[in-house]
Design a protein around this motif. Structure first.
Motif, PDB file in Angstrom:
ATOM      1  N   LYS A  50       0.835  -1.195   0.000  1.00 44.32           N
ATOM      2  CA  LYS A  50       0.000   0.000   0.000  1.00 44.32           C
ATOM      3  C   LYS A  50       0.875   1.253   0.000  1.00 44.32           C
ATOM      4  O   LYS A  50       1.978   1.262   0.561  1.00 44.32           O
ATOM      5  CB  LYS A  50      -0.907   0.025   1.228  1.00 44.32           C
ATOM      6  CG  LYS A  50      -1.891  -1.142   1.306  1.00 44.32           C
ATOM      7  CD  LYS A  50      -3.088  -0.890   0.431  1.00 44.32           C
ATOM      8  CE  LYS A  50      -4.172  -1.938   0.674  1.00 44.32           C
ATOM      9  NZ  LYS A  50      -5.329  -1.747  -0.202  1.00 44.32           N
ATOM     10  N   ALA A  76       0.869   5.533   0.720  1.00 44.05           N
ATOM     11  CA  ALA A  76       0.256   6.771   1.212  1.00 44.05           C
ATOM     12  C   ALA A  76       1.016   7.940   0.600  1.00 44.05           C
ATOM     13  O   ALA A  76       2.247   7.976   0.651  1.00 44.05           O
ATOM     14  CB  ALA A  76       0.325   6.844   2.737  1.00 44.05           C
ATOM     15  N   ILE A 134      -6.872   3.552  10.389  1.00 43.82           N
ATOM     16  CA  ILE A 134      -7.028   2.657   9.234  1.00 43.82           C
ATOM     17  C   ILE A 134      -6.524   1.252   9.550  1.00 43.82           C
ATOM     18  O   ILE A 134      -7.149   0.243   9.214  1.00 43.82           O
ATOM     19  CB  ILE A 134      -6.281   3.231   8.011  1.00 43.82           C
ATOM     20  CG1 ILE A 134      -6.977   4.493   7.496  1.00 43.82           C
ATOM     21  CG2 ILE A 134      -6.179   2.191   6.894  1.00 43.82           C
ATOM     22  CD1 ILE A 134      -6.137   5.288   6.499  1.00 43.82           C
ATOM     23  N   ILE A 139     -11.793   9.113  -7.344  1.00 45.85           N
ATOM     24  CA  ILE A 139     -11.214   8.507  -6.138  1.00 45.85           C
ATOM     25  C   ILE A 139     -12.228   8.592  -4.996  1.00 45.85           C
ATOM     26  O   ILE A 139     -12.800   9.653  -4.746  1.00 45.85           O
ATOM     27  CB  ILE A 139      -9.893   9.216  -5.769  1.00 45.85           C
ATOM     28  CG1 ILE A 139      -8.846   8.917  -6.854  1.00 45.85           C
ATOM     29  CG2 ILE A 139      -9.385   8.766  -4.406  1.00 45.85           C
ATOM     30  CD1 ILE A 139      -7.626   9.775  -6.802  1.00 45.85           C
ATOM     31  N   HIS A 151      -4.843   9.207  11.365  1.00 47.08           N
ATOM     32  CA  HIS A 151      -5.636   8.523  10.335  1.00 47.08           C
ATOM     33  C   HIS A 151      -5.084   7.128  10.060  1.00 47.08           C
ATOM     34  O   HIS A 151      -5.848   6.152   9.952  1.00 47.08           O
ATOM     35  CB  HIS A 151      -5.664   9.337   9.044  1.00 47.08           C
ATOM     36  CG  HIS A 151      -6.609  10.489   9.052  1.00 47.08           C
ATOM     37  ND1 HIS A 151      -7.964  10.349   9.298  1.00 47.08           N
ATOM     38  CD2 HIS A 151      -6.410  11.824   8.838  1.00 47.08           C
ATOM     39  CE1 HIS A 151      -8.551  11.533   9.241  1.00 47.08           C
ATOM     40  NE2 HIS A 151      -7.628  12.445   8.963  1.00 47.08           N
ATOM     41  N   SER A 166     -13.617   8.324   0.872  1.00 47.82           N
ATOM     42  CA  SER A 166     -13.156   7.622   2.077  1.00 47.82           C
ATOM     43  C   SER A 166     -11.642   7.428   2.098  1.00 47.82           C
ATOM     44  O   SER A 166     -11.062   7.148   3.144  1.00 47.82           O
ATOM     45  CB  SER A 166     -13.845   6.260   2.189  1.00 47.82           C
ATOM     46  OG  SER A 166     -13.570   5.462   1.028  1.00 47.82           O
ATOM     47  N   ASN A 167     -11.006   7.576   0.926  1.00 51.33           N
ATOM     48  CA  ASN A 167      -9.548   7.414   0.846  1.00 51.33           C
ATOM     49  C   ASN A 167      -8.808   8.751   0.841  1.00 51.33           C
ATOM     50  O   ASN A 167      -7.585   8.785   0.743  1.00 51.33           O
ATOM     51  CB  ASN A 167      -9.170   6.646  -0.419  1.00 51.33           C
ATOM     52  CG  ASN A 167      -9.558   5.187  -0.352  1.00 51.33           C
ATOM     53  OD1 ASN A 167     -10.265   4.778   0.557  1.00 51.33           O
ATOM     54  ND2 ASN A 167      -9.100   4.400  -1.304  1.00 51.33           N
ATOM     55  N   THR A 215      -1.828   5.583  -5.811  1.00 57.33           N
ATOM     56  CA  THR A 215      -1.884   5.740  -4.354  1.00 57.33           C
ATOM     57  C   THR A 215      -3.137   5.100  -3.754  1.00 57.33           C
ATOM     58  O   THR A 215      -4.187   5.041  -4.386  1.00 57.33           O
ATOM     59  CB  THR A 215      -1.812   7.247  -4.011  1.00 57.33           C
ATOM     60  OG1 THR A 215      -0.504   7.729  -4.309  1.00 57.33           O
ATOM     61  CG2 THR A 215      -2.106   7.507  -2.545  1.00 57.33           C
ATOM     62  N   ASP A 216      -2.997   4.648  -2.509  1.00 56.24           N
ATOM     63  CA  ASP A 216      -4.140   4.091  -1.760  1.00 56.24           C
ATOM     64  C   ASP A 216      -4.740   5.108  -0.796  1.00 56.24           C
ATOM     65  O   ASP A 216      -5.962   5.220  -0.687  1.00 56.24           O
ATOM     66  CB  ASP A 216      -3.679   2.859  -0.972  1.00 56.24           C
ATOM     67  CG  ASP A 216      -3.197   1.756  -1.898  1.00 56.24           C
ATOM     68  OD1 ASP A 216      -4.054   1.070  -2.487  1.00 56.24           O
ATOM     69  OD2 ASP A 216      -1.971   1.583  -2.029  1.00 56.24           O
ATOM     70  N   TYR A 217      -3.873   5.850  -0.086  1.00 55.44           N
ATOM     71  CA  TYR A 217      -4.337   6.828   0.905  1.00 55.44           C
ATOM     72  C   TYR A 217      -3.786   8.207   0.534  1.00 55.44           C
ATOM     73  O   TYR A 217      -2.573   8.386   0.399  1.00 55.44           O
ATOM     74  CB  TYR A 217      -3.883   6.429   2.308  1.00 55.44           C
ATOM     75  CG  TYR A 217      -4.244   4.998   2.652  1.00 55.44           C
ATOM     76  CD1 TYR A 217      -5.578   4.575   2.670  1.00 55.44           C
ATOM     77  CD2 TYR A 217      -3.249   4.060   2.929  1.00 55.44           C
ATOM     78  CE1 TYR A 217      -5.909   3.266   2.964  1.00 55.44           C
ATOM     79  CE2 TYR A 217      -3.569   2.749   3.216  1.00 55.44           C
ATOM     80  CZ  TYR A 217      -4.898   2.351   3.231  1.00 55.44           C
ATOM     81  OH  TYR A 217      -5.223   1.044   3.511  1.00 55.44           O
TER      82      TYR A 217
END
Length: 364
Positions: free
Chosen positions: A117, A119, A361, A164, A357, A167-168, A145-147
């Motif tokens: 993942k 960020a 998560i 996107i 955050h 929530s991310n 990117t994931d976050y």
């Protein structure tokens, strides 16, 4: 949870310092969170890298890939090869990249291909100028990117327009300003202050490094000559980026009030900015700092990925348009510059929000 944090160039170091501090504070509270710091070596001049680790109390990197200079493709390839080996030898749960330099994009690609993942801190900013290498880096990074940790609602809107999930996306503020706030009382007067007989608001600071300003000798000479003429007798302090230094040699840009100096450390450079009459730059990050310090900023670019510095802060875009530059100087020298304010959440606590955050998560 193990996080690998990537730093590659000068602005990255200022962004990772408060993030590391926030991780260390969480760890002291008993949270199972660890980090490993990887320096790609994209900027290898001591004044552009090692100095920042010393000044900002950042632990020395666990690994330096030492990629050094080269073309965009050569640097990207070297970073990817080095970072792939790093992740093979030191697996992690999350790779954190910051900003928009080549290292940001290259390490994101490697992480995702390793099924890790990612960020992205300072996600979602866009200039709309595809001639900027940084814009390509931003687009590629954010596509993987994931976050997404953002500095403004402009960035949030850019990301949601791409589909996107909200929530991310996490609007957390600006980690660059975290570092500025933490070091405001530590800013120090550089030796050149006395050598050049400087005094508060009686000089200008200039930085130039973007290809659009420095690659064409004729345009560079014209731009610098106009700025020197418009500045009247105000000294112009010009910390010269290594790339720009090569281009300047041989242009005979020698003026009484133009002072070339070596790149300065974070504490000295921001002391100069804070006490200047104004700043001329083609850097994005400096426009953030000038806005927070309420220092007039003339940006020698046609576009910006940080529109909040213009809409809310003290920044004005002029590109290399002679008329716009002249108009900006008239406002500056007549004390008629616009009054700026500080963008939302640029309060010194962005890094803490980011780590909060992430702990939520990962249910730490």
């Amino acid at each position: 949870m193990n996080i690998t944090i990537v730093a590659g160039a000068r602005p990255n170091f200022m962004k990772i310092a408060p993030i590391i501090e926030a991780i260390q504070n969480k760890k002291k509270d008993g949270v199972n969170i660890n980090y490993r710091l990887v320096h790609t070596g994209q900027h290898y001049d001591k004044n552009l890298s090692d100095t920042f680790f010393d000044e900002l109390n950042i632990p020395f990197p666990d690994n330096n890939l030492e990629v050094k200079s080269g073309t965009q493709a050569e640097q990207t390839a070297a970073i990817m090869i080095g970072f792939e080996k790093e992740l093979e030898q030191n697996p992690c749960d999350l790779v954190m990249v910051v900003g928009d330099v080549t290292s940001t994009m290259a390490c994101t690609i490697v992480a995702k291909k390793a099924h890790i993942k990612v960020a992205h801190v300072e996600a979602g900013i866009r200039s709309g100028d595809m001639k900027m290498p940084e814009e390509i880096n931003r687009i590629v990074t954010d596509s993987l990117t994931d976050y997404f940790f953002t500095t403004s609602m402009y960035a949030n809107e850019n990301l949601t327009s791409l589909g996107i999930p909200k929530s991310n996306i996490f609007f957390v503020g600006n980690v660059m300003i975290d570092t500025l706030r933490r070091n405001e009382t530590r800013l120090k007067k550089p030796a050149l202050w006395k050598d050049l007989n400087l005094s508060n608001e009686k000089y200008l600071v200039m930085t130039l490094h973007r290809p659009s300003n420095v690659d064409e000798e004729y345009l560079l000479k014209k731009l610098v000559s106009q700025i020197v003429a418009l500045a009247e007798n105000y000294p112009i302090i010009f910390p010269v980026h290594p790339r720009t230094k090569k281009l300047l040699s041989g242009l005979s840009l020698n003026f009484k009030n133009l002072h070339y100096v070596n790149p300065l450390g974070y504490l000295e450079f921001n002391y100069l900015v804070k006490h200047a009459l104004g700043v001329l730059t083609d850097s994005g990050g400096i426009t953030e700092e000038t806005s927070v310090m309420n220092v007039p900023c003339i940006t020698l670019r046609d576009s910006t990925e940080r529109p909040e510095t213009c809409d809310i802060g003290t920044n004005v875009l002029v590109g290399n348009d002679s008329k716009k530059i002249e108009d900006a100087f008239k406002l500056l020298l007549s004390s008629s510059w616009k009054q700026g304010s500080i963008p939302e959440l640029w309060d010194g606590h962005a890094a803490k929000r980011i780590i909060n955050h992430l702990t939520a998560i990962y249910k730490l």
